[in-house]
Design a protein around this motif. Structure first.
Motif, mmCIF file in Angstrom:
data_model
loop_
_atom_site.group_PDB
_atom_site.id
_atom_site.type_symbol
_atom_site.label_atom_id
_atom_site.label_comp_id
_atom_site.label_asym_id
_atom_site.label_seq_id
_atom_site.Cartn_x
_atom_site.Cartn_y
_atom_site.Cartn_z
ATOM 1 N N LEU A 118 0.808 -1.216 0.000
ATOM 2 C CA LEU A 118 0.000 0.000 0.000
ATOM 3 C C LEU A 118 0.839 1.262 0.000
ATOM 4 N N VAL A 119 0.341 2.276 -0.694
ATOM 5 C CA VAL A 119 0.892 3.623 -0.573
ATOM 6 C C VAL A 119 0.078 4.270 0.544
ATOM 7 N N THR A 120 0.685 4.371 1.730
ATOM 8 C CA THR A 120 -0.067 4.833 2.899
ATOM 9 C C THR A 120 -0.374 6.322 2.846
ATOM 10 N N ASN A 121 0.352 7.067 2.024
ATOM 11 C CA ASN A 121 0.035 8.485 1.841
ATOM 12 C C ASN A 121 -0.613 8.708 0.467
ATOM 13 N N SER A 122 -1.505 7.792 0.080
ATOM 14 C CA SER A 122 -2.195 7.847 -1.211
ATOM 15 C C SER A 122 -2.889 9.184 -1.447
ATOM 16 N N LYS A 123 -3.376 9.807 -0.372
ATOM 17 C CA LYS A 123 -4.110 11.073 -0.511
ATOM 18 C C LYS A 123 -3.225 12.199 -1.042
ATOM 19 N N ASP A 124 -1.907 12.016 -0.964
ATOM 20 C CA ASP A 124 -0.976 13.033 -1.463
ATOM 21 C C ASP A 124 -0.807 12.967 -2.979
ATOM 22 N N TYR A 125 -1.435 11.984 -3.613
ATOM 23 C CA TYR A 125 -1.245 11.761 -5.053
ATOM 24 C C TYR A 125 -2.592 11.729 -5.765
ATOM 25 N N THR A 126 -2.587 12.120 -7.042
ATOM 26 C CA THR A 126 -3.833 12.099 -7.804
ATOM 27 C C THR A 126 -4.227 10.679 -8.168
ATOM 28 N N GLU A 127 -3.234 9.812 -8.385
ATOM 29 C CA GLU A 127 -3.526 8.425 -8.750
ATOM 30 C C GLU A 127 -2.509 7.463 -8.148
#
Length: 146
Positions: A118-127
């Motif tokens: 998982l990318v745990t800071n997914s919210k920092d990215y558009t996709e």
């Protein structure tokens, strides 16, 4: 980013754990490993490595925070069935062996080896897009972060 392990790709939505399947810890994919070796998917720093050795966090130079969670409910093994080659704070290079999990041992305890990545800071990215392949090898593209 590259796959840290080889195995069958599984969408997070099919992982048998609501925390992962609902994306509560971030976007990504899961891999049902063919062997128990986990490699660094990129150059980075080990940000989290629990005593139970079942989960490892790594941050790359651009700030992507990746969590590799080896198996489901494997925290209950308290480190048994895992061999670590790194510790929290270590700098790693892409392809470095991070840890090994004993798949046979984990399954003998009636636990799944499915490994959410998982990318745990997914919210920092558009996709955060997982590969469309059904199987991946170590070093093959697994996730795309934009």
């Amino acid at each position: 980013m590259d796959s840290p392990m080889m195995g069958q790709v599984l969408p997070l939505s099919l992982v048998n754990d609501e925390v992962f399947s609902q994306g509560l810890l971030g976007k990504g994919l899961a891999i049902i490993p063919k062997d128990g070796r986990v490699y660094a998917p990129f150059d980075g720093t080990i940000s989290v490595f629990l005593e139970s050795k079942h989960a490892i966090g790594i941050i790359d130079g651009n700030g992507v925070e990746l969590l590799i969670h080896c198996g489901l409910d494997t925290v209950t093994l308290e480190g048994k069935g895992f061999i670590s080659y790194v510790k929290q704070g270590d700098k790693v290079k892409k392809g470095d062996l991070l840890l090994e999990m004993d798949i046979a041992y984990i399954r003998s305890k009636d636990l799944e080896t499915t490994t959410p990545i998982l990318v745990t800071n997914s919210k920092d990215y558009t996709e955060v897009l997982p590969t469309t392949k059904e199987e991946v090898q170590v070093g093959e593209a697994a996730l795309s972060v934009k």
